[in-house]
Design a protein around this motif. Structure first.
Motif, PDB file in Angstrom:
ATOM      1  N   ILE A 120       0.858  -1.191   0.000  1.00 29.66           N
ATOM      2  CA  ILE A 120       0.000   0.000   0.000  1.00 29.66           C
ATOM      3  C   ILE A 120       0.889   1.234   0.000  1.00 29.66           C
ATOM      4  CG2 ILE A 120      -0.312   0.076   2.544  1.00 29.66           C
ATOM      5  CD1 ILE A 120      -3.303   0.984   1.755  1.00 29.66           C
ATOM      6  N   MET A 122       0.972   5.085   0.458  1.00 31.19           N
ATOM      7  CA  MET A 122       0.378   6.350   0.891  1.00 31.19           C
ATOM      8  C   MET A 122       1.454   7.432   0.949  1.00 31.19           C
ATOM      9  SD  MET A 122      -1.835   4.937   4.134  1.00 31.19           S
ATOM     10  CE  MET A 122      -0.849   3.535   4.592  1.00 31.19           C
ATOM     11  N   THR A 123       2.569   7.095   1.615  1.00 33.59           N
ATOM     12  CA  THR A 123       3.603   8.096   1.924  1.00 33.59           C
ATOM     13  C   THR A 123       4.311   8.605   0.671  1.00 33.59           C
ATOM     14  OG1 THR A 123       3.947   6.929   3.998  1.00 33.59           O
ATOM     15  CG2 THR A 123       5.665   8.484   3.340  1.00 33.59           C
ATOM     16  N   GLY A 128       4.171  12.545   4.781  1.00 31.65           N
ATOM     17  CA  GLY A 128       4.173  11.306   5.548  1.00 31.65           C
ATOM     18  C   GLY A 128       3.085  11.376   6.605  1.00 31.65           C
ATOM     19  N   SER A 129       3.418  12.024   7.736  1.00 30.66           N
ATOM     20  CA  SER A 129       2.395  12.186   8.787  1.00 30.66           C
ATOM     21  C   SER A 129       1.198  12.953   8.244  1.00 30.66           C
ATOM     22  CB  SER A 129       2.976  12.976   9.970  1.00 30.66           C
ATOM     23  OG  SER A 129       4.089  12.314  10.485  1.00 30.66           O
ATOM     24  N   PHE A 153       9.147   4.815   0.882  1.00 31.57           N
ATOM     25  CA  PHE A 153       9.117   3.955   2.084  1.00 31.57           C
ATOM     26  C   PHE A 153       8.057   2.854   1.970  1.00 31.57           C
ATOM     27  CE2 PHE A 153      10.153   8.072   4.674  1.00 31.57           C
ATOM     28  CZ  PHE A 153      11.474   8.024   4.270  1.00 31.57           C
ATOM     29  N   ILE A 154       7.817   2.327   0.779  1.00 30.22           N
ATOM     30  CA  ILE A 154       6.713   1.373   0.627  1.00 30.22           C
ATOM     31  C   ILE A 154       7.176  -0.063   0.914  1.00 30.22           C
ATOM     32  CG2 ILE A 154       4.867   0.555  -0.898  1.00 30.22           C
ATOM     33  CD1 ILE A 154       4.823   3.635   0.036  1.00 30.22           C
ATOM     34  N   SER A 155       6.623  -0.627   1.997  1.00 31.98           N
ATOM     35  CA  SER A 155       6.951  -2.000   2.392  1.00 31.98           C
ATOM     36  C   SER A 155       6.415  -2.970   1.350  1.00 31.98           C
ATOM     37  CB  SER A 155       6.322  -2.329   3.749  1.00 31.98           C
ATOM     38  OG  SER A 155       6.739  -1.392   4.697  1.00 31.98           O
ATOM     39  N   VAL A 357      11.729   1.166  14.288  1.00 37.37           N
ATOM     40  CA  VAL A 357      10.726   1.745  13.381  1.00 37.37           C
ATOM     41  C   VAL A 357       9.296   1.662  13.942  1.00 37.37           C
ATOM     42  CG1 VAL A 357      10.186  -0.327  12.004  1.00 37.37           C
ATOM     43  CG2 VAL A 357      10.223   1.932  10.905  1.00 37.37           C
ATOM     44  N   ILE A 360       7.580   4.765  14.474  1.00 34.52           N
ATOM     45  CA  ILE A 360       7.567   5.666  13.309  1.00 34.52           C
ATOM     46  C   ILE A 360       6.495   5.271  12.285  1.00 34.52           C
ATOM     47  CG2 ILE A 360       8.930   6.505  11.343  1.00 34.52           C
ATOM     48  CD1 ILE A 360      11.432   6.177  13.182  1.00 34.52           C
ATOM     49  N   TYR A 361       6.525   3.992  11.829  1.00 33.87           N
ATOM     50  CA  TYR A 361       5.578   3.680  10.748  1.00 33.87           C
ATOM     51  C   TYR A 361       4.163   3.445  11.284  1.00 33.87           C
ATOM     52  CZ  TYR A 361       6.637  -1.395  11.485  1.00 33.87           C
ATOM     53  OH  TYR A 361       6.815  -2.643  11.979  1.00 33.87           O
ATOM     54  N   ALA A 362       3.228   3.422  10.354  1.00 31.37           N
ATOM     55  CA  ALA A 362       1.792   3.295  10.700  1.00 31.37           C
ATOM     56  C   ALA A 362       1.316   4.450  11.585  1.00 31.37           C
ATOM     57  CB  ALA A 362       1.507   1.948  11.369  1.00 31.37           C
ATOM     58  N   THR A 364       3.360   7.955  13.567  1.00 28.37           N
ATOM     59  CA  THR A 364       4.401   8.103  14.607  1.00 28.37           C
ATOM     60  C   THR A 364       3.762   8.211  15.999  1.00 28.37           C
ATOM     61  OG1 THR A 364       4.357  10.516  14.493  1.00 28.37           O
ATOM     62  CG2 THR A 364       5.876   9.385  12.975  1.00 28.37           C
ATOM     63  N   GLU A 366       4.046  10.599  17.941  1.00 32.44           N
ATOM     64  CA  GLU A 366       3.509  11.963  18.101  1.00 32.44           C
ATOM     65  C   GLU A 366       2.106  12.060  17.473  1.00 32.44           C
ATOM     66  OE1 GLU A 366       6.639  11.300  16.880  1.00 32.44           O
ATOM     67  OE2 GLU A 366       7.563  11.679  18.831  1.00 32.44           O
ATOM     68  N   LEU A 370      -1.509  12.982  19.148  1.00 32.72           N
ATOM     69  CA  LEU A 370      -2.464  13.972  18.611  1.00 32.72           C
ATOM     70  C   LEU A 370      -3.875  13.388  18.587  1.00 32.72           C
ATOM     71  CD1 LEU A 370      -0.863  15.614  15.412  1.00 32.72           C
ATOM     72  CD2 LEU A 370      -1.469  16.709  17.562  1.00 32.72           C
TER      73      LEU A 370
HETATM   74  C1  FAD Z   1      10.429   0.863   7.336  1.00 35.40           C
HETATM   75  C2  FAD Z   1       9.262   1.703   6.932  1.00 35.40           C
HETATM   76  C3  FAD Z   1       8.191   1.108   6.290  1.00 35.40           C
HETATM   77  C4  FAD Z   1       7.116   1.894   5.846  1.00 35.40           C
HETATM   78  N1  FAD Z   1       6.101   1.310   5.128  1.00 35.40           N
HETATM   79  C5  FAD Z   1       5.155   2.104   4.545  1.00 35.40           C
HETATM   80  C6  FAD Z   1       4.195   1.551   3.644  1.00 35.40           C
HETATM   81  O1  FAD Z   1       4.168   0.343   3.382  1.00 35.40           O
HETATM   82  N2  FAD Z   1       3.307   2.411   3.049  1.00 35.40           N
HETATM   83  C7  FAD Z   1       3.296   3.742   3.298  1.00 35.40           C
HETATM   84  O2  FAD Z   1       2.479   4.456   2.727  1.00 35.40           O
HETATM   85  N3  FAD Z   1       4.188   4.301   4.179  1.00 35.40           N
HETATM   86  C8  FAD Z   1       5.123   3.514   4.787  1.00 35.40           C
HETATM   87  N4  FAD Z   1       6.050   4.068   5.652  1.00 35.40           N
HETATM   88  C9  FAD Z   1       6.012   5.506   5.897  1.00 35.40           C
HETATM   89  C10 FAD Z   1       5.620   5.883   7.322  1.00 35.40           C
HETATM   90  O3  FAD Z   1       4.269   5.645   7.556  1.00 35.40           O
HETATM   91  C11 FAD Z   1       6.052   7.343   7.538  1.00 35.40           C
HETATM   92  O4  FAD Z   1       7.477   7.358   7.584  1.00 35.40           O
HETATM   93  C12 FAD Z   1       5.480   7.939   8.805  1.00 35.40           C
HETATM   94  O5  FAD Z   1       4.090   8.083   8.708  1.00 35.40           O
HETATM   95  C13 FAD Z   1       6.113   9.313   9.126  1.00 35.40           C
HETATM   96  O6  FAD Z   1       6.116  10.162   8.017  1.00 35.40           O
HETATM   97  P1  FAD Z   1       7.485  10.905   7.586  1.00 35.40           P
HETATM   98  O7  FAD Z   1       8.550   9.861   7.504  1.00 35.40           O
HETATM   99  O8  FAD Z   1       7.209  11.695   6.373  1.00 35.40           O
HETATM  100  O9  FAD Z   1       7.840  11.840   8.785  1.00 35.40           O
HETATM  101  P2  FAD Z   1       7.298  13.320   9.015  1.00 35.40           P
HETATM  102  O10 FAD Z   1       5.841  13.382   8.800  1.00 35.40           O
HETATM  103  O11 FAD Z   1       8.164  14.271   8.236  1.00 35.40           O
HETATM  104  O12 FAD Z   1       7.610  13.521  10.575  1.00 35.40           O
HETATM  105  C14 FAD Z   1       8.909  13.844  11.066  1.00 35.40           C
HETATM  106  C15 FAD Z   1       8.780  14.025  12.583  1.00 35.40           C
HETATM  107  O13 FAD Z   1       7.876  15.113  12.852  1.00 35.40           O
HETATM  108  C16 FAD Z   1       6.859  14.657  13.718  1.00 35.40           C
HETATM  109  N5  FAD Z   1       5.598  15.319  13.418  1.00 35.40           N
HETATM  110  C17 FAD Z   1       4.970  15.435  12.216  1.00 35.40           C
HETATM  111  N6  FAD Z   1       3.821  16.101  12.351  1.00 35.40           N
HETATM  112  C18 FAD Z   1       3.707  16.405  13.667  1.00 35.40           C
HETATM  113  C19 FAD Z   1       2.742  17.093  14.455  1.00 35.40           C
HETATM  114  N7  FAD Z   1       1.609  17.576  13.911  1.00 35.40           N
HETATM  115  N8  FAD Z   1       2.960  17.231  15.798  1.00 35.40           N
HETATM  116  C20 FAD Z   1       4.077  16.740  16.357  1.00 35.40           C
HETATM  117  N9  FAD Z   1       5.043  16.090  15.668  1.00 35.40           N
HETATM  118  C21 FAD Z   1       4.850  15.918  14.339  1.00 35.40           C
HETATM  119  C22 FAD Z   1       6.754  13.151  13.468  1.00 35.40           C
HETATM  120  O14 FAD Z   1       6.139  12.489  14.578  1.00 35.40           O
HETATM  121  C23 FAD Z   1       8.226  12.799  13.295  1.00 35.40           C
HETATM  122  O15 FAD Z   1       8.828  12.642  14.548  1.00 35.40           O
HETATM  123  C24 FAD Z   1       7.109   3.289   6.123  1.00 35.40           C
HETATM  124  C25 FAD Z   1       8.175   3.863   6.820  1.00 35.40           C
HETATM  125  C26 FAD Z   1       9.244   3.101   7.204  1.00 35.40           C
HETATM  126  C27 FAD Z   1      10.400   3.760   7.917  1.00 35.40           C
END
Ligand code: FAD
Length: 378
Positions: A120, A122-123, A128-129, A153-155, A357, A360-362, A364, A366, A370
């Motif tokens: 899937i 999304m990111t 991401g978040s 970052f797609i698993s 991780v 972080i994933y699914a 974070t 933080e 929220l």
């Molecule tokens: C190994 C791995 C597998 C993954 N698999 C998938 C997958 O299969 N499909 C998919 O779609 N995604 C996948 N992801 C992506 C994952 O869901 C995102 O990395 C995650 O949601 C965080 O998004 P970001 O990396 O862009 O971090 P960012 O959104 O840039 O966040 C950076 C930091 O800022 C903090 N932050 C952001 N917004 C706020 C806020 N409003 N208040 C306080 N703090 C905040 C975060 O908590 C984090 O600490 C995967 C990631 C990894 C590392």
């Protein structure tokens, strides 16, 4: 509280045997090669360990979520990445819930057999978040969508045959959840390319990739559910995804604690087992308490989920707290191994990297806070 029936327990025993004899002996090799070979997927499918909850007509056995919980926990304890759980219990449910009869009968039986692997997407590099900021878009052209954009970052990204891609189908590029749709892209579709396998800190046998869409033309019949409803579909299905993530954190915490307890009873320093030093015994007592708290909370949550109750607040608490707890356990357990904990031949080194991780994933920690704060009216 014991949420598992005799049937669940028998299933767990036979799955543990399967993991010990057919998966665990190969994990180091898969970690080194940075992939789980296709035959493992086919074998898991043959044994009925993929998507067991599917209706029989789609290749499942109609098993309840307890069976999925057992599979995910035991895979986590064995240190086998997240790919199988993601495929079976996070992504296939989208097709089951929102797919047409044709989509379900075309795709789900092959997913249950391990012939088609799911991902899937999304990111994105810039979203991401804040998923609503996604920019990938799909524009209608006749009976097709033309998709442009990229995901990261797609698993299962490298091994996937079917990828559910979240895209903007309206107001492309404009922030806001309006107009997000879910479209299934099949591997081999012109305009769709997989980037390189990403080099991660941990979970090395789990492939993770960037995906690119360059005028990628997909029939409109590949859309899941209604156009523009994708964001609400994601929000609904993310609850089970977060529950699975918490389950994996808990499974790994239990494995690390039990391995470490065995180690501190045999490793000696200053003439006695290191577990006999009060500081270490207290550390282990603290960890055992936290692990038990996690287990009780989680089992309660699994039971609520199986009863069809709304779990948004509690699952966010579980994802955040158990994910962080497993990381504390990893840090303290590795310390108790001394220098051996830093050596790859001891599984604790891998678990320490893999568990990072989980916060972080699914979503974070933080973002989980929220959501919890929102349910408190803040
Ligand atoms: C190994 C791995 C597998 C993954 N698999 C998938 C997958 O299969 N499909 C998919 O779609 N995604 C996948 N992801 C992506 C994952 O869901 C995102 O990395 C995650 O949601 C965080 O998004 P970001 O990396 O862009 O971090 P960012 O959104 O840039 O966040 C950076 C930091 O800022 C903090 N932050 C952001 N917004 C706020 C806020 N409003 N208040 C306080 N703090 C905040 C975060 O908590 C984090 O600490 C995967 C990631 C990894 C590392």
């Amino acid at each position: 509280m014991d949420i598992y029936s005799e049937e669940h327990k028998m299933f767990r025993r036979s799955f543990v045997k399967f993991v010990e004899s057919e998966l665990s002996p190969h994990i180091e090799e898969w970690e080194e090669k940075r992939e789980i070979p296709r035959w493992v997927w086919l074998r898991m499918g043959e044994m009925g360990y993929l998507c067991p909850w599917l209706e029989e007509k789609y290749g499942g056995t109609g098993a309840d979520f307890g069976f999925s919980a057992i599979l995910n926990e035991e895979l986590a304890k064995a240190g086998v990445g997240i790919g199988f759980g993601l495929h079976s219990d996070i992504i296939a449910p989208y097709i089951q819930a929102y797919g047409t009869e044709k989509q379900k009968s075309d795709w789900l039986p092959a997913c249950a057999r391990g012939e088609k692997i799911l991902a899937i997407a999304m990111t994105e590099p810039q979203a991401g978040s804040d998923l609503q900021g996604m920019r990938a878009m799909a524009v209608r052209d006749g009976n097709d969508y033309v998709i442009n954009g990229s995901k990261t970052f797609i698993s299962n990204g490298i091994s996937a045959d079917l990828i559910i891609v979240a895209v903007k189908t309206e107001n492309a590029g404009i922030p806001g959840n309006k107009g997000i749709s879910l479209i299934v892209v099949e591997d081999g579709t012109p305009g769709f390319t997989k980037g390189k396998k990403l080099n991660k800190l941990g979970m090395h046998s789990q492939d993770t990739a960037e995906l690119f869409f360059d005028n990628c033309r997909v029939p409109m019949s590949n859309r899941l559910g209604e156009e523009g409803k994708g964001f609400s579909y994601l929000m609904e299905k993310l609850q089970q995804e977060r529950l699975i993530s918490a389950l994996c954190s808990q499974g790994l915490a239990e494995r690390m604690l039990s391995d470490t307890l065995a180690y501190v009873k045999t490793r000696e320093a200053f003439g006695k087992p290191i577990g006999k030093f009060q500081h270490n015994a207290f550390k282990l007592a603290e960890m055992a308490t936290e692990v038990e708290l996690g287990r009780v909370f989680l089992d309660n949550l699994i039971s609520d989920h199986m009863a069809g109750e709304e779990i948004v607040a509690k699952v966010s608490m579980a994802k955040y707290w158990i994910g962080e707890m497993a990381n504390r356990v990893a840090y303290n357990c590795l310390q108790l191994y001394g220098g051996y904990g830093y050596m790859e031949e001891y599984p604790i080194a891998r678990h320490y990297r893999d568990v990072r991780v989980h916060t972080i994933y699914a979503g974070t920690s933080e973002i989980m806070k929220l959501i919890i704060a929102r349910t408190l009216g803040l």
